[in-house]
Write an enzyme that holds these catalytic residues in place. Structure first.
Site, short mmCIF file in Angstrom:
data_model
loop_
_atom_site.label_atom_id
_atom_site.label_comp_id
_atom_site.label_asym_id
_atom_site.label_seq_id
_atom_site.Cartn_x
_atom_site.Cartn_y
_atom_site.Cartn_z
N PRO A 130 7.23 -29.15 -4.81
CA PRO A 130 8.16 -28.42 -5.58
C PRO A 130 8.63 -27.53 -4.22
O PRO A 130 9.72 -26.91 -4.63
CB PRO A 130 7.23 -27.16 -6.26
CG PRO A 130 5.81 -27.35 -5.80
CD PRO A 130 5.81 -28.72 -5.31
N GLU A 157 -3.09 -27.30 -3.19
CA GLU A 157 -1.88 -26.57 -2.82
C GLU A 157 -1.38 -27.32 -1.84
O GLU A 157 -0.30 -26.78 -1.19
CB GLU A 157 -2.54 -25.32 -2.20
CG GLU A 157 -3.62 -24.35 -2.75
CD GLU A 157 -3.15 -23.89 -4.10
OE1 GLU A 157 -3.54 -24.38 -5.09
OE2 GLU A 157 -1.99 -23.47 -4.12
N ARG A 199 15.64 -47.95 -13.25
CA ARG A 199 16.40 -48.25 -14.45
C ARG A 199 17.84 -48.64 -14.01
O ARG A 199 18.55 -49.11 -14.32
CB ARG A 199 16.99 -47.26 -15.59
CG ARG A 199 17.32 -45.98 -15.15
CD ARG A 199 17.51 -44.90 -16.08
NE ARG A 199 18.48 -45.07 -16.97
CZ ARG A 199 19.91 -44.88 -17.03
NH1 ARG A 199 20.11 -44.18 -15.59
NH2 ARG A 199 20.89 -44.97 -17.81
N ASP A 214 26.58 -42.61 -17.80
CA ASP A 214 25.40 -41.64 -17.77
C ASP A 214 26.10 -40.45 -17.51
O ASP A 214 27.04 -40.11 -16.91
CB ASP A 214 24.53 -41.83 -16.67
CG ASP A 214 23.42 -43.15 -16.89
OD1 ASP A 214 23.59 -43.78 -18.15
OD2 ASP A 214 23.18 -43.68 -15.95
CL1 6GU Z 1 7.98 -33.11 -6.98
N1 6GU Z 1 5.68 -31.72 -7.52
C1 6GU Z 1 5.11 -30.56 -8.09
N2 6GU Z 1 3.59 -30.74 -7.89
N3 6GU Z 1 5.43 -29.69 -8.62
C2 6GU Z 1 6.97 -29.79 -8.72
C3 6GU Z 1 7.90 -30.67 -8.33
C4 6GU Z 1 7.03 -31.95 -7.85
N4 6GU Z 1 8.97 -30.64 -8.66
C5 6GU Z 1 8.99 -29.68 -9.44
N5 6GU Z 1 7.68 -29.12 -9.42
#
Ligand code: 6GU
Length: 285
Positions: A130, A157, A199, A214
């Protein structure tokens, strides 16, 4: 294309065998290896994480496990060579669907993603987190030209940062996020990214035109689409779609795309070149 995924939950990647990706595996366009990180654990308990330096909640994944895992998978050697290949789950091996094969355009989208100072012959390492850069359709297009992509799924974590820093010696490293929310681990993000990338490989999803229309390809969201019957539960298909006037239909489709984008993702319009007619439709002049 070769995909390798390193994870402590190999069964989570099972969906890679299905549908579109399964078909790409069947056609030898794609091969996939899913590796259990615990293979590289050294202690009797096969532990992969430890408490964070500096304190705080949660656990951090250990460099002594991830380092050798990434070394082996980069080269397809060591414990990585023992991993069973993921095979397609598809029942009808030889039966092509009408929307699968016709008019395949062998042309690739653009060059692979290489940054200043990077060796283009190194495999791509994608680390879902994230805290990463947002994954976009432009990334998907660029990565669809890669020969070898390795995904490192972190849980808890995260992974000790030195693993990522050190991986630059053997990989082109990309830390990416799939959106502004927090998942438990990177596995679902890998499914998302792999599907978006695979894809776009020529031959996997019919002809190129289906990509060019798309959402995002022209910077706009796609408008509505309709099929038979012409009236359903008292709801009519828009009249213009029966006009037989191709230019008029295309204009209507663009108008719908413009209006939908303005309604739900107005910030996307900043990156779109708008002509006089477009602006009129959007009420901007
Ligand atoms: Cl790529 N990984 C994780 N663990 N949480 C996320 C993410 C990725 N993208 C948004 N939240």
């Amino acid at each position: 294309m070769r995909l390798d995924v390193i994870t402590i939950f190999p069964e989570y990647l099972e969906p890679l065998r299905h549908a579109l990706l399964g078909k790409a595996i069947e056609q030898n366009i794609l091969s996939v290896g899913v590796h259990d990180l615990r293979q590289w654990a050294t202690d009797v308990h096969k532990s992969v994480d430890d408490s964070p330096y500096g304190g705080g909640p949660g656990m951090v994944m250990k460099p002594a496990v991830w380092g050798p895992a990434l070394d082996d998978v980069a080269q397809g050697c060591g414990l990585a060579a023992l991993t069973k290949e993921l095979s397609s789950s598809l029942p009808h091996k030889d039966k092509a669907r009408h929307d699968d094969v016709e008019g395949v355009d062998p042309q690739r989208y653009q060059d692979i993603s290489v940054r200043e100072g990077e060796d283009p012959s190194l495999p791509l390492l994608i680390v879902p987190t994230p805290a990463g850069k947002p994954f976009t359709q432009a990334d998907a297009r660029a990565w669809s030209n890669e020969e070898h992509i390795v995904f490192a799924c972190g849980r808890y974590e995260g992974i000790d940062q030195r693993v990522i820093d050190d991986a630059h010696n053997r990989y082109r490293v990309r830390e990416v996020s799939i959106g502004d929310y927090v998942l438990i681990g990177g596995e679902v993000a890998v499914l998302v990214i792999a599907e978006a990338v695979v894809r776009l490989i020529p031959g996997v999803l019919g002809n190129r035109r289906s990509h060019e229309e798309d959402s995002f390809s022209d910077g706009l969201l796609e408008g509505p689409s309709y099929t038979k019957p012409r009236e359903w539960r008292g709801l009519e298909v828009p009249e213009v779609l029966f006009s037989g006037n191709h230019a008029k239909v295309e204009r209507w489709r663009r108008d719908q795309a413009l209006l939908r984008t303005q309604q739900v993702r107005p910030e996307l319009l900043d990156g779109v070149k708008l002509d006089h007619h477009d602006k009129k439709v959007l009420g901007l002049q």
